[in-house]
Design a protein around this motif. Structure first.
Motif, PDB file in Angstrom:
ATOM      1  N   GLY A  37       0.833  -1.191   0.000  1.00 18.34           N
ATOM      2  CA  GLY A  37       0.000   0.000   0.000  1.00 18.34           C
ATOM      3  C   GLY A  37       0.871   1.246   0.000  1.00 18.34           C
ATOM      4  O   GLY A  37       2.093   1.188  -0.171  1.00 18.34           O
ATOM      5  N   TRP A  38       0.235   2.376   0.212  1.00 15.95           N
ATOM      6  CA  TRP A  38       0.958   3.643   0.256  1.00 15.95           C
ATOM      7  C   TRP A  38       1.728   3.736   1.567  1.00 15.95           C
ATOM      8  O   TRP A  38       1.185   3.454   2.631  1.00 15.95           O
ATOM      9  CB  TRP A  38       0.005   4.827   0.125  1.00 15.95           C
ATOM     10  N   ALA A  39       3.000   4.142   1.483  1.00 15.97           N
ATOM     11  CA  ALA A  39       3.859   4.263   2.658  1.00 15.97           C
ATOM     12  C   ALA A  39       4.572   5.612   2.629  1.00 15.97           C
ATOM     13  O   ALA A  39       4.979   6.086   1.557  1.00 15.97           O
ATOM     14  CB  ALA A  39       4.887   3.131   2.674  1.00 15.97           C
ATOM     15  N   PHE A  40       4.745   6.208   3.790  1.00 24.00           N
ATOM     16  CA  PHE A  40       5.447   7.489   3.896  1.00 24.00           C
ATOM     17  C   PHE A  40       6.861   7.354   3.346  1.00 24.00           C
ATOM     18  O   PHE A  40       7.564   6.393   3.645  1.00 24.00           O
ATOM     19  CB  PHE A  40       5.506   7.927   5.361  1.00 24.00           C
ATOM     20  N   ASN A  41       7.282   8.341   2.549  1.00 19.76           N
ATOM     21  CA  ASN A  41       8.649   8.371   2.044  1.00 19.76           C
ATOM     22  C   ASN A  41       9.419   9.538   2.629  1.00 19.76           C
ATOM     23  O   ASN A  41      10.490   9.349   3.173  1.00 19.76           O
ATOM     24  CB  ASN A  41       8.650   8.438   0.517  1.00 19.76           C
ATOM     25  N   ASN A  42       8.903  10.768   2.529  1.00 20.97           N
ATOM     26  CA  ASN A  42       9.610  11.927   3.084  1.00 20.97           C
ATOM     27  C   ASN A  42       8.751  13.179   3.018  1.00 20.97           C
ATOM     28  O   ASN A  42       7.720  13.216   2.354  1.00 20.97           O
ATOM     29  CB  ASN A  42      10.937  12.163   2.352  1.00 20.97           C
ATOM     30  N   LEU A  43       9.241  14.202   3.722  1.00 20.43           N
ATOM     31  CA  LEU A  43       8.675  15.548   3.644  1.00 20.43           C
ATOM     32  C   LEU A  43       9.719  16.449   3.003  1.00 20.43           C
ATOM     33  O   LEU A  43      10.910  16.307   3.280  1.00 20.43           O
ATOM     34  CB  LEU A  43       8.356  16.097   5.043  1.00 20.43           C
ATOM     35  N   THR A  44       9.273  17.372   2.168  1.00 21.70           N
ATOM     36  CA  THR A  44      10.162  18.364   1.574  1.00 21.70           C
ATOM     37  C   THR A  44       9.611  19.743   1.885  1.00 21.70           C
ATOM     38  O   THR A  44       8.450  20.029   1.585  1.00 21.70           O
ATOM     39  CB  THR A  44      10.264  18.190   0.044  1.00 21.70           C
ATOM     40  N   TYR A  45      10.449  20.567   2.517  1.00 20.65           N
ATOM     41  CA  TYR A  45      10.080  21.956   2.797  1.00 20.65           C
ATOM     42  C   TYR A  45      10.673  22.790   1.672  1.00 20.65           C
ATOM     43  O   TYR A  45      11.892  22.839   1.498  1.00 20.65           O
ATOM     44  CB  TYR A  45      10.629  22.387   4.162  1.00 20.65           C
ATOM     45  N   LEU A  46       9.809  23.406   0.876  1.00 16.18           N
ATOM     46  CA  LEU A  46      10.244  24.125  -0.316  1.00 16.18           C
ATOM     47  C   LEU A  46      11.017  25.396   0.029  1.00 16.18           C
ATOM     48  O   LEU A  46      10.854  25.944   1.126  1.00 16.18           O
ATOM     49  CB  LEU A  46       9.033  24.428  -1.202  1.00 16.18           C
ATOM     50  N   PRO A  47      11.840  25.893  -0.888  1.00 13.83           N
ATOM     51  CA  PRO A  47      12.756  27.011  -0.594  1.00 13.83           C
ATOM     52  C   PRO A  47      12.091  28.386  -0.616  1.00 13.83           C
ATOM     53  O   PRO A  47      12.444  29.244  -1.420  1.00 13.83           O
ATOM     54  CB  PRO A  47      13.819  26.865  -1.684  1.00 13.83           C
TER      55      PRO A  47
END
Length: 123
Positions: A37-47
């Motif tokens: 199923g869907w699994a967390f990969n990462n968070l990205t905080y944009l610049p």
């Protein structure tokens, strides 16, 4: 397959990326199972914020800390891994693994590993 969804976060925008994956879980009786199923990969905080605006947030400078929920974290910035003008944070987590047996089935294991959680990119 990847799925990314972004939302306003403080003075920036944060994007969460999930991947379609097979994960190993362990139930309260100690039994392991494989789930797809869907699994967390990462968070990205944009610049959208400068490094100075992140100065009081532990995600914005090289350091290690323990959060209020007891999780251990570490952040590295401006390395070959992060690239210039960015920081990556990792959390120490219990990771469950499955290795296929030659005759069928799996051998399961667990270990503590530093797992990538997020990247902060500076304006």
């Amino acid at each position: 397959m990847w799925f990314t969804q972004c939302e306003a976060y403080s003075q920036t925008e944060r994007c969460r990326t999930d991947i379609w994956a097979t994960t190993v879980t362990k139930d309260s009786r100690g039994r392991y199972t494989l789930q797809q199923g869907w699994a967390f990969n990462n968070l990205t905080y944009l610049p959208y914020m400068t490094r100075a605006q992140w100065a009081k947030n532990p995600l914005g400078y090289t350091n290690s800390w323990t959060s209020t929920d007891g999780r251990k974290w570490r952040t590295e910035c401006d390395t070959a891994t992060t690239g210039k003008n960015a920081c990556r944070s990792y959390t120490l987590a219990t990771v469950y693994s499955a290795k296929a047996k030659a005759g069928g089935g799996y051998t399961f294991s667990e270990s503590q590993k530093w797992v990538f959680n997020n990247i902060v990119m500076f304006k």
